[in-house]
Write an enzyme that holds these catalytic residues in place. Structure first.
Site, PDB file in Angstrom:
ATOM      1  N   GLU A 187      41.067  25.632  45.048  1.00  0.00           N
ATOM      2  CA  GLU A 187      41.257  26.414  46.271  1.00  0.00           C
ATOM      3  C   GLU A 187      42.452  27.359  46.146  1.00  0.00           C
ATOM      4  O   GLU A 187      42.383  28.535  46.537  1.00  0.00           O
ATOM      5  CB  GLU A 187      41.465  25.466  47.469  1.00  0.00           C
ATOM      6  CG  GLU A 187      40.281  24.558  47.737  1.00  0.00           C
ATOM      7  CD  GLU A 187      40.375  23.222  47.013  1.00  0.00           C
ATOM      8  OE1 GLU A 187      39.842  22.233  47.538  1.00  0.00           O
ATOM      9  OE2 GLU A 187      40.989  23.162  45.920  1.00  0.00           O
TER      10      GLU A 187
ATOM     11  N   ARG B  44      31.785  14.583  23.937  1.00  0.00           N
ATOM     12  CA  ARG B  44      33.080  13.960  23.645  1.00  0.00           C
ATOM     13  C   ARG B  44      34.192  14.688  24.401  1.00  0.00           C
ATOM     14  O   ARG B  44      35.085  14.071  24.969  1.00  0.00           O
ATOM     15  CB  ARG B  44      33.386  14.038  22.149  1.00  0.00           C
ATOM     16  CG  ARG B  44      32.730  13.032  21.257  1.00  0.00           C
ATOM     17  CD  ARG B  44      33.298  13.160  19.840  1.00  0.00           C
ATOM     18  NE  ARG B  44      32.633  12.291  18.878  1.00  0.00           N
ATOM     19  CZ  ARG B  44      32.983  12.188  17.610  1.00  0.00           C
ATOM     20  NH1 ARG B  44      33.987  12.907  17.145  1.00  0.00           N
ATOM     21  NH2 ARG B  44      32.334  11.375  16.790  1.00  0.00           N
TER      22      ARG B  44
ATOM     23  N   THR C 124      32.384  -0.265  13.382  1.00  0.00           N
ATOM     24  CA  THR C 124      32.188   1.141  13.043  1.00  0.00           C
ATOM     25  C   THR C 124      33.408   1.694  12.314  1.00  0.00           C
ATOM     26  O   THR C 124      33.285   2.478  11.362  1.00  0.00           O
ATOM     27  CB  THR C 124      31.904   1.958  14.321  1.00  0.00           C
ATOM     28  OG1 THR C 124      30.686   1.482  14.906  1.00  0.00           O
ATOM     29  CG2 THR C 124      31.781   3.441  14.022  1.00  0.00           C
TER      30      THR C 124
ATOM     31  N   GLY D 293      28.334   0.949  17.032  1.00  0.00           N
ATOM     32  CA  GLY D 293      27.198   0.407  16.313  1.00  0.00           C
ATOM     33  C   GLY D 293      26.368  -0.505  17.192  1.00  0.00           C
ATOM     34  O   GLY D 293      26.618  -0.688  18.380  1.00  0.00           O
TER      35      GLY D 293
ATOM     36  N   ASN E 113      27.053  -1.781  21.127  1.00  0.00           N
ATOM     37  CA  ASN E 113      26.042  -1.210  22.026  1.00  0.00           C
ATOM     38  C   ASN E 113      25.240  -2.308  22.719  1.00  0.00           C
ATOM     39  O   ASN E 113      25.010  -2.271  23.934  1.00  0.00           O
ATOM     40  CB  ASN E 113      25.081  -0.315  21.246  1.00  0.00           C
ATOM     41  CG  ASN E 113      25.685   1.026  20.870  1.00  0.00           C
ATOM     42  OD1 ASN E 113      26.770   1.373  21.322  1.00  0.00           O
ATOM     43  ND2 ASN E 113      24.981   1.764  20.025  1.00  0.00           N
TER      44      ASN E 113
END
Length: 371
Positions: A51, A186, A198, A300, A304
């Site tokens: 604003e 990302r 990983t 990995g 996950n």
């Protein structure tokens, strides 16, 4: 002719990732004749909000803002933080009408901005561009309402759902365009999260590398490692790349912490889950306390799978390459399901091609409006 609220949304979109941990907001000021006289977007932390930028733009162009309308993608703030209250700036500028996409759930605002505007005689309308504005600030809104960041799990896989060959080879399943798109995701996140598996297998940098000509945020996303047994080597490449690194572990041992602290990492010791691994819910709560809006997961199958089994994933960002790998590593180690009803369920919210690959965005069922 583009509607003012659509222009405001485009302005907000242009600063995604640059305003963290503040929301990305756009504002357009239109005079009584319907002419755009000022526009702006929220600046990096410590800088003016949308604003104020729009009002300054109007002033710099020699326009009078008296009786003008401000179109803004989030409720004007009503508190004194690093900057002053935007609702007061709009009132002082003579704005007679504010059209906002969303109310701000931040407890420091939470309707107070609208209330102060109305008390000063400013007409307030809410709802224009609501869904688009919500998508731009999913993480901020979730953190303000639930104390948790928005978790987006990125996966690059073959058509048959394999992320690597049996020996772990995965460079490159998807094409260059998909990899560049992944780096844009990302860039908008506050944190990039992976598991120690990983780190040990791939030794990634986990930094943001955008195509030439695209501006990366000045604040680098924090790299986060879930490392229950503290196996991260001090020589890991992500410890050589500028930017903050945070390691979550169950190991409370100053001697073992020291080599990683010496490389600039922060270490947070959290309780173990029932399986002896770091409590992932506690990880997300802690990241919320650290003003993390969006977590971008690049991990990995083990991490996950754990996130999915615990219902901690909000969006799946999946890139599918037009190839088949056969035997290989799966996206997530979910184990054996007892019934189809036990499967983590998602709804597709966006499907598009990126180069030769297909990009899918799937949202967890828990975010359905009737839930």
């Amino acid at each position: 002719m583009t509607a003012p609220i659509d222009t405001a949304l485009a302005l907000a979109r242009s600063v995604l990732g640059h305003t963290n941990p503040n929301p990305a907001v756009g504002c357009v000021v239109v005079n009584a004749q319907g002419e755009v006289i000022g526009q702006g977007a929220t600046q990096p932390v410590g800088g003016p909000h949308a604003e104020v930028m729009a009002l300054r733009d109007a002033q710099a162009r020699g326009h009078d803002t008296t009786d003008a309308t401000a179109y803004v993608t989030l409720e004007p703030c009503a508190h004194q933080g690093r900057t002053g209250p935007c609702c007061d700036a709009l009132i002082a500028a003579g704005i007679r009408r504010v059209v906002a996409s969303l109310a701000d759930p931040n407890p420091l605002v939470a309707g107070q901005g609208f209330a102060r505007l109305r008390a000063a005689g400013v007409a307030v309308e809410v709802g224009a561009g609501e869904q688009q504005a919500r998508e731009l600030n999913l993480g901020f809104l979730q953190r303000m309402t639930h104390g948790l960041p928005w978790v987006r799990m990125k996966v690059a896989a073959s058509l048959d759902g394999r992320t690597a060959l049996p020996d772990g080879t995965s460079q490159w399943i998807t094409g260059e365009a998909a990899r560049a798109d992944g780096h844009r995701w990302r860039a908008r996140a506050c944190a990039i999260l992976t598991g120690v598996g990983t780190v040990l297998a791939d030794d990634p940098r986990l930094d943001v590398r955008l195509p030439e000509g695209e501006d990366a945020p000045t604040r680098r996303p924090r790299r986060v490692i879930v490392d229950s047994s503290l196996r991260t080597p001090p020589s890991a490449r992500l410890l050589t790349v500028p930017g903050p690194v945070l390691i979550y572990t169950t190991v409370d041992d100053a001697v073992r912490h020291a080599p990683l602290l010496a490389r600039g990492a922060d270490i947070a010791v959290l309780p173990a889950h029932g399986d002896g691994r770091v409590d992932l819910q506690a990880v997300l709560h802690d990241l919320g306390q650290r003003a993390t809006n969006e977590v971008h997961v690049e991990a990995g199958r083990t991490l996950n799978g754990a996130l999915l089994r615990q219902g901690l994933v909000d969006d799946g960002l999946v890139y599918l390459a037009p190839k088949l790998l056969g035997n290989g590593l799966e996206m997530a180690a979910l184990g054996t399901l007892g019934a189809l009803a036990d499967a983590p369920a998602f709804d597709f919210v966006d499907v598009m091609t990126v180069g030769a690959d297909l990009r899918l965005i799937a949202r967890a069922h828990k975010h359905r409006p009737n839930r």
